[in-house]
Design an enzyme around this catalytic site. Structure first.
Site, PDB file in Angstrom:
ATOM      1  N   GLY A 239       0.766  -1.243   0.000  1.00 33.36           N
ATOM      2  CA  GLY A 239       0.000   0.000   0.000  1.00 33.36           C
ATOM      3  C   GLY A 239       0.790   1.283   0.000  1.00 33.36           C
ATOM      4  CD  GLU A 274       0.766  -9.290   1.775  1.00 36.51           C
ATOM      5  OE1 GLU A 274      -0.155  -8.559   1.353  1.00 36.51           O
ATOM      6  OE2 GLU A 274       0.554 -10.412   2.258  1.00 36.51           O
ATOM      7  CB  CYS A 343     -13.442   1.256 -31.029  1.00 32.45           C
ATOM      8  SG  CYS A 343     -12.551   1.106 -32.552  1.00 32.45           S
ATOM      9  CE1 TYR A 372      -1.200  -4.091  -8.645  1.00 28.39           C
ATOM     10  CE2 TYR A 372      -0.279  -1.981  -7.993  1.00 28.39           C
ATOM     11  CZ  TYR A 372      -0.653  -3.266  -7.681  1.00 28.39           C
ATOM     12  OH  TYR A 372      -0.478  -3.731  -6.404  1.00 28.39           O
TER      13      TYR A 372
HETATM   14  N1  LLP Z   1      -1.125  -7.234  -0.628  1.00 31.32           N
HETATM   15  C1  LLP Z   1      -2.408  -7.418  -0.977  1.00 31.32           C
HETATM   16  C2  LLP Z   1      -3.222  -8.388  -0.250  1.00 31.32           C
HETATM   17  C3  LLP Z   1      -2.951  -6.678  -2.041  1.00 31.32           C
HETATM   18  O1  LLP Z   1      -4.216  -6.860  -2.389  1.00 31.32           O
HETATM   19  C4  LLP Z   1      -2.135  -5.748  -2.739  1.00 31.32           C
HETATM   20  C5  LLP Z   1      -2.666  -4.978  -3.863  1.00 31.32           C
HETATM   21  C6  LLP Z   1      -0.792  -5.602  -2.345  1.00 31.32           C
HETATM   22  C7  LLP Z   1      -0.329  -6.354  -1.274  1.00 31.32           C
HETATM   23  C8  LLP Z   1       0.156  -4.658  -3.015  1.00 31.32           C
HETATM   24  O2  LLP Z   1      -0.229  -3.337  -2.818  1.00 31.32           O
HETATM   25  P1  LLP Z   1       0.688  -2.120  -3.302  1.00 31.32           P
HETATM   26  O3  LLP Z   1       1.940  -2.108  -2.460  1.00 31.32           O
HETATM   27  O4  LLP Z   1       0.994  -2.317  -4.722  1.00 31.32           O
HETATM   28  O5  LLP Z   1      -0.153  -0.931  -3.062  1.00 31.32           O
HETATM   29  N2  LLP Z   1      -4.586  -2.115  -9.955  1.00 31.32           N
HETATM   30  C9  LLP Z   1      -4.553  -1.054  -8.962  1.00 31.32           C
HETATM   31  C10 LLP Z   1      -3.958  -1.508  -7.649  1.00 31.32           C
HETATM   32  C11 LLP Z   1      -4.652  -2.695  -7.043  1.00 31.32           C
HETATM   33  C12 LLP Z   1      -3.997  -3.181  -5.798  1.00 31.32           C
HETATM   34  C13 LLP Z   1      -4.479  -4.530  -5.426  1.00 31.32           C
HETATM   35  N3  LLP Z   1      -3.863  -5.076  -4.268  1.00 31.32           N
HETATM   36  C14 LLP Z   1      -3.815   0.133  -9.550  1.00 31.32           C
HETATM   37  O6  LLP Z   1      -3.421   0.075 -10.702  1.00 31.32           O
HETATM   38  O7  LLP Z   1      -3.657   1.145  -8.880  1.00 31.32           O
END
Ligand code: LLP
Length: 419
Positions: A239, A274, A343, A372
């Site tokens: 996050g 994570e 499109c 992503y």
């Molecule tokens: N752990 C879990 C359980 C998660 O669901 C996620 C992301 C992460 C770790 C990693 O989070 P990060 O450090 O990347 O914030 N597609 C969206 C983001 C979706 C995130 C889903 N879960 C975007 O393009 O912003």
């Protein structure tokens, strides 16, 4: 460190010319800096040193085998969310004892695969899932290690589609329910209670929500630690937000650590992180070539060869990606939309923005596209997915080939063959 900088008026990825790569491998093209990935990982390790966490790179952010291997080689673990990601993780040489497995919809097949590979633990989203893991573990004569995902109901103040720790979200169990779920799971055969999982959302730019979430689960953690000898892990998810807009600031690892480390130390559990986006987001750009510049009485459109199928974030979340010309001497600006060939009116990488006044044949880069980006790409409109290049200093490697038209129809069966 910024991996993408201008040198002699030209955009470079580390020490490699972006223009040269585009010429050699075509556009649209994803380019990643391995140096940046390593730096981001090292910064987090350093900031969190006091609790010596297991850093499980979140594979969904960028699941290219070479990217996964970069983190595996640094000693990291992995956060996965499907059998497919487990397959990739193992192919990249990951140690299963450093893999944690999240997600609300794990199938029997996926659970059995992970049990057979003996992953560190499942982060469990529901009572039903715990029962299913128990049944699978009994069948296989093994133990399912679990950490319930607790939904602490805090507002991470991010886009509603990527906020996951509020009570209206589908993720995890609230504290009261988790308390009961832990008690029930303790009596399930072949289940070991390994710890607790939290993940409150993505692209979070302040450390406060992380601290708030930890405070909310503190008592339950202490209670479970007392009850179960096997309760050893606190996985606080990912996050950490990055800089997308020039005027924004990323959440610095030091600021994140300053909030969470004191709380984590007090709990005395083995910490798992994570991170996804913060490891790879600013390690990547999507480079595309301008095809046309088109006017209508209301607006200017710069039409490029990358579309929402290559980078869907702007269309899906109104996400902002900074757009720069690969040639720094393009200093003039135009106001309008940067659109793709798909499109759909939602097919834009930038809307109503000041853009570099690029001409057909020139190149633009969408910054912060390493997370992503490719993982959410599709072949919509039958457009093959781009190639991916990894740069490391002055070297460049193709880490996935551009898809071909043959690739995109390879699983299809023509009607003549079936009737
Ligand atoms: N752990 C879990 C359980 C998660 O669901 C996620 C992301 C992460 C770790 C990693 O989070 P990060 O450090 O990347 O914030 N597609 C969206 C983001 C979706 C995130 C889903 N879960 C975007 O393009 O912003």
């Amino acid at each position: 460190m910024n991996a993408f900088t201008y040198k002699n008026n030209e955009l470079f990825a580390d020490d490699v010319s972006v223009k040269k790569l585009a010429k050699e491998y075509g556009t649209p093209l994803y380019i990643y800096s391995r140096t940046h990935m390593r730096d981001q990982y090292a910064k987090l390790v350093e900031a969190m040193a006091e609790v010596d966490p297991l850093i499980c790179f979140s594979v969904k952010a960028n699941s290219n085998l070479a990217v996964i291997k970069t983190f595996v080689d640094l000693g990291g673990g992995l956060d996965i969310v499907s059998g497919g990601e487990l397959f990739r993780a193992l192919r990249a040489g990951a140690d299963p004892s450093k893999i944690v497995y999240a997600g609300v919809g794990k199938t029997v097949e996926e659970i059995e695969y992970a049990l057979k590979e003996n992953i560190l633990f499942f982060t469990v989203e529901s009572e039903g899932e715990a029962r299913r893991i128990s049944e699978c573990a009994v069948r296989l004569g093994t133990t399912g290690r679990i950490a319930f995902r607790v939904n602490p109901d805090v507002d991470p103040k991010t886009h509603k589609y990527i906020s996951t720790g509020k009570k209206e979200n589908k993720f995890g169990l609230d504290i009261a329910r988790a308390t009961q779920a832990y008690a029930d799971a303790a009596n399930m055969p072949n289940i070991e209670i390994s710890g607790m999982h939290l993940h409150i959302g993505s692209q979070i730019l302040s450390s406060a929500p992380f601290g708030e979430a930890l405070e909310r689960v503190r008592d339950l953690c202490m209670d479970l630690k007392g009850k179960h000898e096997s309760f050893k892990y606190l996985d606080i998810g990912g996050g950490i937000g990055i800089k997308y807009e020039p005027e924004h600031e990323a959440l610095a690892p030091e600021a994140y650590a300053a909030t969470v480390v004191p709380l984590l130390k007090e709990l005395g559990l083995k910490v798992v992180l994570e991170p996804g986006r913060s490891m790879v987001g600013n390690a990547g750009v999507l480079v595309s070539e301008v095809q046309y510049v088109k006017d209508n009485p209301f607006k200017k459109f710069v039409v490029i060869d990358a579309g929402m199928n290559d980078l869907v974030r702007p269309a899906l979340y109104q996400a902002y990606h900074e757009i720069i010309a690969v040639d720094e001497s393009v200093t003039e600006k135009v106001f309008g939309d940067l659109v793709g060939p798909i499109c759909e009116s939602g097919d834009f990488l930038a809307a109503n923005r000041e853009l570099p006044a690029v001409k057909p044949g020139e190149l633009v880069a969408a910054l912060s596209s390493g997370a992503y980006g490719y993982t959410m790409a599709s072949t919509y409109n039958s457009r093959p997915r781009p190639a991916e290049i990894m740069v490391d200093g002055d070297k460049a490697f193709v880490i996935s080939k551009r898809e071909t038209l043959q690739d995109i129809i390879k699983n299809e069966i023509s009607l003549e063959e079936v009737i």
